[in-house]
Design an enzyme around this catalytic site. Sequence first.
Site, PDB file in Angstrom:
ATOM      1  N   PRO A 160      -4.501   2.581  -8.491  1.00  0.00           N
ATOM      2  CA  PRO A 160      -4.659   2.888  -9.912  1.00  0.00           C
ATOM      3  C   PRO A 160      -6.077   2.498 -10.311  1.00  0.00           C
ATOM      4  O   PRO A 160      -6.516   1.388 -10.002  1.00  0.00           O
ATOM      5  CB  PRO A 160      -3.620   1.979 -10.595  1.00  0.00           C
ATOM      6  CG  PRO A 160      -3.197   0.971  -9.589  1.00  0.00           C
ATOM      7  CD  PRO A 160      -3.626   1.426  -8.231  1.00  0.00           C
ATOM      8  N   LEU A 161      -6.804   3.388 -10.945  1.00  0.00           N
ATOM      9  CA  LEU A 161      -8.182   3.086 -11.359  1.00  0.00           C
ATOM     10  C   LEU A 161      -8.355   3.529 -12.809  1.00  0.00           C
ATOM     11  O   LEU A 161      -8.371   4.734 -13.094  1.00  0.00           O
ATOM     12  CB  LEU A 161      -9.190   3.828 -10.476  1.00  0.00           C
ATOM     13  CG  LEU A 161      -9.257   3.445  -8.990  1.00  0.00           C
ATOM     14  CD1 LEU A 161     -10.108   4.442  -8.209  1.00  0.00           C
ATOM     15  CD2 LEU A 161      -9.800   2.036  -8.803  1.00  0.00           C
ATOM     16  N   ASN A 192      -5.187  -4.225   0.257  1.00  0.00           N
ATOM     17  CA  ASN A 192      -6.175  -3.589  -0.628  1.00  0.00           C
ATOM     18  C   ASN A 192      -7.434  -4.460  -0.715  1.00  0.00           C
ATOM     19  O   ASN A 192      -7.366  -5.676  -0.625  1.00  0.00           O
ATOM     20  CB  ASN A 192      -5.542  -3.393  -2.023  1.00  0.00           C
ATOM     21  CG  ASN A 192      -6.528  -2.947  -3.086  1.00  0.00           C
ATOM     22  OD1 ASN A 192      -6.706  -3.604  -4.114  1.00  0.00           O
ATOM     23  ND2 ASN A 192      -7.176  -1.824  -2.874  1.00  0.00           N
ATOM     24  N   GLY A 193      -8.542  -3.773  -0.884  1.00  0.00           N
ATOM     25  CA  GLY A 193      -9.822  -4.465  -1.055  1.00  0.00           C
ATOM     26  C   GLY A 193     -10.785  -4.176   0.074  1.00  0.00           C
ATOM     27  O   GLY A 193     -10.514  -4.479   1.225  1.00  0.00           O
ATOM     28  N   ASP A 194     -11.898  -3.505  -0.290  1.00  0.00           N
ATOM     29  CA  ASP A 194     -13.011  -3.266   0.635  1.00  0.00           C
ATOM     30  C   ASP A 194     -12.690  -2.284   1.767  1.00  0.00           C
ATOM     31  O   ASP A 194     -13.342  -2.322   2.809  1.00  0.00           O
ATOM     32  CB  ASP A 194     -13.522  -4.582   1.230  1.00  0.00           C
ATOM     33  CG  ASP A 194     -13.971  -5.565   0.165  1.00  0.00           C
ATOM     34  OD1 ASP A 194     -14.188  -5.113  -0.984  1.00  0.00           O
ATOM     35  OD2 ASP A 194     -14.101  -6.758   0.456  1.00  0.00           O
ATOM     36  N   LYS A 243       1.571  -4.891  -7.914  1.00  0.00           N
ATOM     37  CA  LYS A 243       0.217  -4.998  -7.353  1.00  0.00           C
ATOM     38  C   LYS A 243      -0.399  -6.283  -7.912  1.00  0.00           C
ATOM     39  O   LYS A 243      -0.395  -6.507  -9.126  1.00  0.00           O
ATOM     40  CB  LYS A 243      -0.617  -3.780  -7.735  1.00  0.00           C
ATOM     41  CG  LYS A 243      -2.059  -3.843  -7.254  1.00  0.00           C
ATOM     42  CD  LYS A 243      -2.729  -2.482  -7.431  1.00  0.00           C
ATOM     43  CE  LYS A 243      -4.176  -2.487  -6.987  1.00  0.00           C
ATOM     44  NZ  LYS A 243      -5.093  -3.164  -7.913  1.00  0.00           N
ATOM     45  N   CYS A 270      -4.686  -7.464 -12.782  1.00  0.00           N
ATOM     46  CA  CYS A 270      -5.882  -7.089 -13.552  1.00  0.00           C
ATOM     47  C   CYS A 270      -6.576  -8.340 -14.111  1.00  0.00           C
ATOM     48  O   CYS A 270      -5.962  -9.148 -14.815  1.00  0.00           O
ATOM     49  CB  CYS A 270      -5.503  -6.146 -14.680  1.00  0.00           C
ATOM     50  SG  CYS A 270      -6.941  -5.682 -15.644  1.00  0.00           S
ATOM     51  N   ARG A 314     -12.354   1.679  -4.794  1.00  0.00           N
ATOM     52  CA  ARG A 314     -13.716   2.157  -5.065  1.00  0.00           C
ATOM     53  C   ARG A 314     -14.216   3.190  -4.053  1.00  0.00           C
ATOM     54  O   ARG A 314     -15.102   3.979  -4.362  1.00  0.00           O
ATOM     55  CB  ARG A 314     -14.673   0.955  -5.123  1.00  0.00           C
ATOM     56  CG  ARG A 314     -14.488   0.128  -6.387  1.00  0.00           C
ATOM     57  CD  ARG A 314     -15.108  -1.233  -6.271  1.00  0.00           C
ATOM     58  NE  ARG A 314     -14.469  -2.034  -5.238  1.00  0.00           N
ATOM     59  CZ  ARG A 314     -14.903  -3.200  -4.800  1.00  0.00           C
ATOM     60  NH1 ARG A 314     -16.012  -3.698  -5.304  1.00  0.00           N
ATOM     61  NH2 ARG A 314     -14.237  -3.863  -3.873  1.00  0.00           N
TER      62      ARG A 314
HETATM   63  C1  FMN Z   1     -13.056   1.422 -12.090  1.00  0.00           C
HETATM   64  C2  FMN Z   1     -11.895   0.577 -11.633  1.00  0.00           C
HETATM   65  C3  FMN Z   1     -10.694   0.660 -12.326  1.00  0.00           C
HETATM   66  C4  FMN Z   1      -9.585  -0.104 -11.900  1.00  0.00           C
HETATM   67  N1  FMN Z   1      -8.400   0.042 -12.566  1.00  0.00           N
HETATM   68  C5  FMN Z   1      -7.289  -0.601 -12.095  1.00  0.00           C
HETATM   69  C6  FMN Z   1      -6.008  -0.379 -12.686  1.00  0.00           C
HETATM   70  O1  FMN Z   1      -5.860   0.404 -13.628  1.00  0.00           O
HETATM   71  N2  FMN Z   1      -4.950  -1.059 -12.157  1.00  0.00           N
HETATM   72  C7  FMN Z   1      -5.083  -1.910 -11.074  1.00  0.00           C
HETATM   73  O2  FMN Z   1      -4.096  -2.486 -10.627  1.00  0.00           O
HETATM   74  N3  FMN Z   1      -6.269  -2.106 -10.503  1.00  0.00           N
HETATM   75  C8  FMN Z   1      -7.368  -1.473 -10.967  1.00  0.00           C
HETATM   76  N4  FMN Z   1      -8.566  -1.644 -10.335  1.00  0.00           N
HETATM   77  C9  FMN Z   1      -8.613  -2.432  -9.094  1.00  0.00           C
HETATM   78  C10 FMN Z   1      -8.390  -1.485  -7.900  1.00  0.00           C
HETATM   79  O3  FMN Z   1      -7.161  -0.827  -7.974  1.00  0.00           O
HETATM   80  C11 FMN Z   1      -8.473  -2.248  -6.562  1.00  0.00           C
HETATM   81  O4  FMN Z   1      -7.460  -3.212  -6.523  1.00  0.00           O
HETATM   82  C12 FMN Z   1      -9.818  -2.922  -6.379  1.00  0.00           C
HETATM   83  O5  FMN Z   1     -10.880  -2.060  -6.750  1.00  0.00           O
HETATM   84  C13 FMN Z   1     -10.012  -3.372  -4.922  1.00  0.00           C
HETATM   85  O6  FMN Z   1      -9.939  -2.291  -4.040  1.00  0.00           O
HETATM   86  P1  FMN Z   1     -11.265  -1.559  -3.467  1.00  0.00           P
HETATM   87  O7  FMN Z   1     -12.106  -2.592  -2.794  1.00  0.00           O
HETATM   88  O8  FMN Z   1     -10.721  -0.514  -2.540  1.00  0.00           O
HETATM   89  O9  FMN Z   1     -11.982  -0.997  -4.649  1.00  0.00           O
HETATM   90  C14 FMN Z   1      -9.693  -0.964 -10.774  1.00  0.00           C
HETATM   91  C15 FMN Z   1     -10.920  -1.045 -10.105  1.00  0.00           C
HETATM   92  C16 FMN Z   1     -12.008  -0.291 -10.525  1.00  0.00           C
HETATM   93  C17 FMN Z   1     -13.309  -0.395  -9.756  1.00  0.00           C
END
Ligand code: FMN
Length: 335
Positions: free
Chosen positions: A24-25, A208-210, A147, A108, A233
């Site tokens: 979710p982003l 999740n993460g990176d 999450k 969050c 991301r």
């Molecule tokens: C622009 C943006 C919006 C995000 N929105 C949410 C969200 O709505 N809900 C959520 O659980 N995490 C949100 N996250 C966190 C991501 O879902 C994820 O957990 C975090 O970016 C780590 O994963 P990554 O390293 O693959 O980016 C958001 C992150 C970014 C950068």
Amino acid sequence: MSSVIKLRGNGVTRILKSKVILSPLAGVTDKIFRKLVRKWAPDSLLFTEMINATSLKNGYGTKKINQLESEQGPIGVQIFDNRPFAVSEAAKLAEDSGAFLIDINMGCPVKKISKKGGGSALIKDPLLAAELVKRVSKAVKIPVTVKTRLGWDNKEENIEDFLLNLQDSGARMITIHGRTRKQGFSGVSDWDMIGRIKEILEIPVIANGDIKNPNDALNCIKITKADGLMIGRGILGSPWKVGEIDYAIKKLNGFREPSIEEKLLLVIEHLDELIKEKGNHGLLIARKHISWTCKNFKGATKLRNNLVRAINADEVKELINKTIETLNKETKLLR
Ligand SMILES: Cc1cc2nc3c(=O)[nH]c(=O)nc-3n(C[C@H](O)[C@H](O)[C@H](O)COP(=O)(O)O)c2cc1C
């Protein structure tokens, strides 16, 4: 490792044929963006942006869950709030709209949300977190998932007990971003710790993460032995990335990254859809996506600089089409 993820809900069992999930982003994973991601990831679970429980009942959030059943493939709805009744009601609405599952946001770090007790603040209130999972699981038939992160301030807070409690309360899958709330996005995602958590939970664990490319994905699976991976991301500017990683995990050959021309045409397609759906506001959203996609090719910086000054969609398209023409001319000259 099983090739599917099976999630038993309160009457409905869901099977995920892909182990690669779109995060979710907020501000990114709307219906239009999900449609792009879906082109390459037919089986993946794609998430909505996080949605506040109250807003699902009164307007703004309703749009975000409109006609989920009409989308190709599974869509998870993520809800943030700390009031069990409100989240249960919102979850029912999402279920009626065709949600594949309901995810409760307990990770969050944004102050506006955690100050009110939602998102990562739930890590500090394990009883309420468990109550939320229990109540929502009773309210809907589809699986309820969570999450979260590795802790609030530090990793010694016994996140394991927190998660075991959520599992006992009915959570059917846990996604862990391998950082604490305090870390925000600093440091690195602790895949070793996710691996230790995977060992103690019986329900599926999603790391999740990176994870930004197939290599990261394969390494992360090796270290964590997680049941699946969530990509955040890495998708920004690269809507094919979930599909590309899914190919790698399934050990399939033949994934082809779109060419620069295809990427630029994709940007135009995205822009057109945004303008159709949101009018002029669509251009603002498109700018963000365009600047993520228009990178790493000759002329990309110039294109980005010019795009900032473009005042309407037609100007944006003209600039992109000119760039495609220039690139094509140069390729012909090189032949
Ligand atoms: C622009 C943006 C919006 C995000 N929105 C949410 C969200 O709505 N809900 C959520 O659980 N995490 C949100 N996250 C966190 C991501 O879902 C994820 O957990 C975090 O970016 C780590 O994963 P990554 O390293 O693959 O980016 C958001 C992150 C970014 C950068």
